[in-house]
Design an enzyme around this catalytic site. Structure first.
Site: not given
Ligand code: 13P
Length: 249
Positions: A9-11, A95, A97, A167, A173, A212, A233-234
């Site tokens: 997930n590149w956000k 998600h 967010e 999640e 993050g 993470s 994510g990251g």
């Molecule tokens: P991180 O891997 O950066 O913690 O993000 C997870 C995430 O929200 C994937 O959708």
């Protein structure tokens, strides 16, 4: 036997140039094929770039959100049919967010999942508790309510066309990861919820962990009985890290 899915997930990150480099590196790293399903979810303006670069490769692409509506006067939204038109196979819905910053309710997330399914996309339904909810002992209730809202909208056949992602909000993050056992415990709750609808289908649904996940913790998380992949994510923004997680799967 469930296949493992590693999804990035590149956000809201990337640019044409940065994506071109990242996608080329991922493709090169998977030239010999991948031992699991691999997916990237870029920001929507780059879906056609992914379609162009990834067609015929081992990597699928998907979107990060979808409208709950079919079409019409919904400025700024993207319909499931449009995502399918960009050859997406998957779309993330719910998600944390989006739930937090756009006040998406369980009912809205369920509508989005339904729209995705009706357009032939696989919704990746995200659920997860906040730190406060975990500390209050509400984790199981929270994720149950989030997933049940979606399950209530689906017929049994649709269970074979969804992916669930657990999640924990406090792990996203932050560098804090749920221990493999903590994650497994919630995954087991989610699978039993699906099993209450259809026991056989529950054994086939992929349940991903996100929060993470990194090369150094992926293997032990993915070794748990009910963890069928990762929503990254990251670490999905660095080809070496993403490929290392794919290799751990
Ligand atoms: P991180 O891997 O950066 O913690 O993000 C997870 C995430 O929200 C994937 O959708």
């Amino acid at each position: 036997m469930r296949r493992t899915l590693i999804a990035g997930n590149w956000k809201m990150n990337g640019s044409s140039a940065a994506n071109a480099a990242l996608l080329a590196e991922i493709k090169a790293g998977l030239k010999a094929g991948a031992g699991c399903d691999v997916l990237v979810c870029p920001p929507a303006p780059y879906l056609l770039q992914c379609a162009d670069v990834l067609a015929g490769s081992a990597v699928a692409w998907g979107a990060q959100d979808v409208s709950a509506h079919v079409a019409g006067a919904y400025t700024g939204e993207m319909s499931a049919a449009m995502l399918a038109d960009c050859a997406c196979q998957y779309v993330i819905v719910g998600h944390s967010e989006r739930r937090a910053y756009h006040l998406e309710s369980d009912a809205l997330v369920a509508q989005k999942a339904l729209q995705a399914l009706q357009a032939g996309l696989t919704p990746i339904v995200c659920v997860g508790e906040t730190l406060q909810q975990r500390e209050l002992g509400q984790t199981d209730n929270v994720v149950t309510a989030q997933l049940q809202a979606v399950l209530d909208m689906l017929d049994v056949a649709a269970l074979d066309s969804i992916v669930v992602a657990y999640e924990p909000v406090w792990a996203i993050g932050t560098g804090k990861t749920a221990t493999p056992q903590m994650a497994q415990d919630v995954h087991a709750v989610l699978r039993s919820l699906i099993a209450a609808k259809d026991a056989d289908a529950a054994q086939r649904v992929q349940i991903l962990y996100g929060g993470s996940m990194k090369p150094d913790n992926a293997k032990e998380l993915l070794a748990m009985a009910d963890i069928d992949g990762g929503l990254i994510g990251g670490a999905a923004l660095k080809s070496a890290d993403f490929l290392a997680i794919v290799a751990a799967a």
